[in-house]
Scaffold this motif. Structure first.
Motif, PDB file in Angstrom:
ATOM      1  N   SER A 244      56.209  32.709  40.638  1.00 20.61           N
ATOM      2  CA  SER A 244      56.149  34.140  40.289  1.00 20.61           C
ATOM      3  C   SER A 244      54.705  34.632  40.137  1.00 20.61           C
ATOM      4  O   SER A 244      54.458  35.827  40.068  1.00 20.61           O
ATOM      5  CB  SER A 244      56.910  34.384  38.986  1.00 20.61           C
ATOM      6  OG  SER A 244      56.232  33.735  37.927  1.00 20.61           O
ATOM      7  N   SER A 246      52.262  33.719  42.290  1.00 18.84           N
ATOM      8  CA  SER A 246      51.552  33.403  43.541  1.00 18.84           C
ATOM      9  C   SER A 246      50.723  34.577  44.066  1.00 18.84           C
ATOM     10  O   SER A 246      49.835  34.386  44.890  1.00 18.84           O
ATOM     11  CB  SER A 246      52.546  32.934  44.610  1.00 18.84           C
ATOM     12  OG  SER A 246      53.468  33.976  44.839  1.00 18.84           O
ATOM     13  N   ASP A 247      51.015  35.786  43.582  1.00 20.96           N
ATOM     14  CA  ASP A 247      50.239  36.943  44.035  1.00 20.96           C
ATOM     15  C   ASP A 247      48.815  36.945  43.479  1.00 20.96           C
ATOM     16  O   ASP A 247      47.941  37.625  43.987  1.00 20.96           O
ATOM     17  CB  ASP A 247      50.905  38.249  43.569  1.00 20.96           C
ATOM     18  CG  ASP A 247      52.118  38.562  44.422  1.00 20.96           C
ATOM     19  OD1 ASP A 247      52.310  37.839  45.431  1.00 20.96           O
ATOM     20  OD2 ASP A 247      52.862  39.489  44.063  1.00 20.96           O
ATOM     21  N   TYR A 248      48.624  36.202  42.392  1.00 21.56           N
ATOM     22  CA  TYR A 248      47.300  36.182  41.762  1.00 21.56           C
ATOM     23  C   TYR A 248      46.454  35.075  42.369  1.00 21.56           C
ATOM     24  O   TYR A 248      46.959  34.036  42.751  1.00 21.56           O
ATOM     25  CB  TYR A 248      47.426  35.940  40.252  1.00 21.56           C
ATOM     26  CG  TYR A 248      48.169  37.043  39.531  1.00 21.56           C
ATOM     27  CD1 TYR A 248      47.480  38.142  39.037  1.00 21.56           C
ATOM     28  CD2 TYR A 248      49.543  36.976  39.371  1.00 21.56           C
ATOM     29  CE1 TYR A 248      48.154  39.151  38.388  1.00 21.56           C
ATOM     30  CE2 TYR A 248      50.229  37.982  38.719  1.00 21.56           C
ATOM     31  CZ  TYR A 248      49.536  39.075  38.229  1.00 21.56           C
ATOM     32  OH  TYR A 248      50.200  40.071  37.594  1.00 21.56           O
ATOM     33  N   ASP A 249      45.144  35.334  42.420  1.00 24.62           N
ATOM     34  CA  ASP A 249      44.205  34.334  42.934  1.00 24.62           C
ATOM     35  C   ASP A 249      43.934  33.336  41.799  1.00 24.62           C
ATOM     36  O   ASP A 249      42.955  33.439  41.085  1.00 24.62           O
ATOM     37  CB  ASP A 249      42.919  35.071  43.357  1.00 24.62           C
ATOM     38  CG  ASP A 249      41.827  34.123  43.812  1.00 24.62           C
ATOM     39  OD1 ASP A 249      42.114  32.933  44.029  1.00 24.62           O
ATOM     40  OD2 ASP A 249      40.676  34.588  43.934  1.00 24.62           O
ATOM     41  N   TYR A 261      41.238  32.464  36.920  1.00 21.81           N
ATOM     42  CA  TYR A 261      41.591  33.685  37.630  1.00 21.81           C
ATOM     43  C   TYR A 261      40.304  34.412  38.005  1.00 21.81           C
ATOM     44  O   TYR A 261      39.516  34.781  37.147  1.00 21.81           O
ATOM     45  CB  TYR A 261      42.454  34.569  36.713  1.00 21.81           C
ATOM     46  CG  TYR A 261      42.718  35.966  37.234  1.00 21.81           C
ATOM     47  CD1 TYR A 261      43.289  36.171  38.488  1.00 21.81           C
ATOM     48  CD2 TYR A 261      42.401  37.081  36.458  1.00 21.81           C
ATOM     49  CE1 TYR A 261      43.540  37.450  38.957  1.00 21.81           C
ATOM     50  CE2 TYR A 261      42.648  38.367  36.921  1.00 21.81           C
ATOM     51  CZ  TYR A 261      43.211  38.543  38.178  1.00 21.81           C
ATOM     52  OH  TYR A 261      43.450  39.815  38.632  1.00 21.81           O
ATOM     53  N   TYR A 263      38.278  37.566  39.551  1.00 22.47           N
ATOM     54  CA  TYR A 263      38.459  38.994  39.811  1.00 22.47           C
ATOM     55  C   TYR A 263      37.090  39.634  39.936  1.00 22.47           C
ATOM     56  O   TYR A 263      36.093  39.078  39.466  1.00 22.47           O
ATOM     57  CB  TYR A 263      39.265  39.658  38.691  1.00 22.47           C
ATOM     58  CG  TYR A 263      38.653  39.580  37.319  1.00 22.47           C
ATOM     59  CD1 TYR A 263      38.761  38.423  36.554  1.00 22.47           C
ATOM     60  CD2 TYR A 263      37.955  40.658  36.782  1.00 22.47           C
ATOM     61  CE1 TYR A 263      38.200  38.341  35.285  1.00 22.47           C
ATOM     62  CE2 TYR A 263      37.397  40.585  35.513  1.00 22.47           C
ATOM     63  CZ  TYR A 263      37.517  39.434  34.776  1.00 22.47           C
ATOM     64  OH  TYR A 263      36.956  39.345  33.527  1.00 22.47           O
ATOM     65  N   GLY A 271      43.523  43.504  36.500  1.00 23.67           N
ATOM     66  CA  GLY A 271      44.791  42.788  36.655  1.00 23.67           C
ATOM     67  C   GLY A 271      45.048  41.811  35.522  1.00 23.67           C
ATOM     68  O   GLY A 271      46.047  41.090  35.535  1.00 23.67           O
ATOM     69  N   ARG A 274      48.333  42.528  33.369  1.00 23.08           N
ATOM     70  CA  ARG A 274      49.560  42.161  34.100  1.00 23.08           C
ATOM     71  C   ARG A 274      49.704  40.648  34.182  1.00 23.08           C
ATOM     72  O   ARG A 274      50.780  40.098  34.023  1.00 23.08           O
ATOM     73  CB  ARG A 274      49.522  42.742  35.522  1.00 23.08           C
ATOM     74  CG  ARG A 274      50.128  44.146  35.600  1.00 23.08           C
ATOM     75  CD  ARG A 274      50.306  44.601  37.031  1.00 23.08           C
ATOM     76  NE  ARG A 274      49.112  44.381  37.851  1.00 23.08           N
ATOM     77  CZ  ARG A 274      49.128  43.706  39.001  1.00 23.08           C
ATOM     78  NH1 ARG A 274      50.241  43.205  39.468  1.00 23.08           N
ATOM     79  NH2 ARG A 274      48.006  43.538  39.674  1.00 23.08           N
TER      80      ARG A 274
END
Ligand SMILES: Nc1ncnc2c1ncn2[C@@H]1O[C@H](COP(=O)(O)OP(=O)(O)OP(=O)(O)O)[C@@H](O)[C@H]1O
Ligand SMILES: [Mg+2]
Length: 309
Positions: A244, A246-249, A261, A263, A271, A274
């Motif tokens: 769930s 996987s959209d985040y780097d 993470y 950014y 982000g 979220r």
């Protein structure tokens, strides 16, 4: 701000045909500290040598406070102090005489109080009667700095002034540079210690293969190019990043306990909110979080690599 050094389309082809500078243009503002960064052989010393009248350009023009470096060489040179990359000193001369003599070369009156102040600032006062050859490498470098300062230049070129010197001189040098800046002296510095540029420069210029890749305010550059990393320490290890998320780097540490993470600070939102909500939804408890910012060094390495691609 007024421009004090103006460089227009300066080029240099050395004998044998090597093109060390390719049409370099740059304006240096009065009173700023500009750090010129670039890998070995980028053309930094060549540029400085041309501006100081040691090497002649093969094309283009440059002025210092409006004086052309070729047609008004004397006026231009009288405003400039240079700490050269290579140590070139008279081995049998005594420290204080070397520095006094340098001032005399510029046609300035003898000023023992000034010379004492400079030698004290550089922790050379005790060594003032030593011969140059009796000094350590770092002390010789300090003498070069004293020589460059003794005629009270308005523009100071420091070509790797802290290469091979100890931490203490580096800090002393930064303090001296700050003091000179407060007096309105313009400083152009080359260095391979990127954290030095990060500590003292107002603007950063990056040069590679004889070309200026960029010149920008240091703070703006770090904001524009810098990435931040949020490091999340998990209470309990996980074997993989949950699907769930996987959209985040996200990068999972080898021990399964840390998530990193990445950014950038340019976007509207980071982000982070979220992401933290998503983690909590996954039932992952956090032990700690911290953020780090990429350094000027990482930005520099990225720029130079990009240029080579
Ligand atoms: N006198 C010379 N004759 C021929 N080529 C030269 C001469 N001086 C420098 N070069 C070449 O010009 C290029 C730029 O040299 P320069 O000394 O300006 O680099 P730099 O950016 O100061 O590097 P460093 O970080 O190693 O001091 C290099 O490829 C160098 O070999
Ligand atoms: Mg050099």
């Amino acid at each position: 701000m007024a421009t004090i050094v103006k460089v227009n389309d300066l080029s240099k082809v050395y004998q044998g045909g090597f093109e060390a500078l390719k049409s370099v243009s740059i304006s240096i503002e009065q009173g700023e500290i500009l750090a010129l960064l670039g890998p070995n052989g980028a053309g930094k010393t060549t540029l400085i040598s041309i501006l100081c009248g040691i090497t002649s350009p093969t094309g283009g023009t440059a002025t210092v406070d409006g004086h052309d470096i070729i047609t008004s060489y004397r006026q231009a040179r009288s405003l400039i102090g240079l700490v050269p990359q290579e140590v070139a000193l008279e081995p049998f001369e005594r420290v204080i005489n070397t520095v006094r003599f340098s001032r005399g070369l510029f046609g300035k009156n003898r000023d023992d109080a000034l010379i004492e102040r400079i030698l004290r600032q550089l922790s050379l006062w005790d060594k003032r009667h030593s011969r140059i050859r009796e000094l350590s490498g770092g002390m010789k470098r300090r003498v070069l700095i004293a020589k460059a300062l003794c005629h009270e230049p308005r523009v100071l070129f420091l070509d790797e002034p802290t290469a091979g010197v100890d931490v203490e001189l580096r800090r002393d040098m930064w303090k001296i540079v700050e003091g000179l800046r407060a007096d309105g002296v313009t400083i152009i510095l080359t260095t391979h210690y990127i954290e030095e540029a990060e500590a003292i420069a107002d603007r950063v210029g990056v040069i590679n293969h004889g070309e200026i890749l960029l010149v920008e305010e240091k703070d703006a550059l770090m904001k524009r190019m810098g990435r931040k990393t949020l490091r999340i320490d998990l209470k309990d290890p996980v074997s993989a990043v949950p699907a769930s998320l996987s959209d985040y780097d996200l990068e999972l540490g080898a021990d399964g306990r840390t998530l990193s993470y990445h950014y950038d600070t340019r976007g509207d939102g980071t982000g982070i909110t979220r992401l933290l909500q998503a983690l909590s939804k996954e039932g992952l408890s956090l032990r700690d979080i911290q953020t780090t910012q990429s350094s000027l060094e990482e930005i520099f390495v990225g720029l130079v690599k990009e240029g080579a691609a």
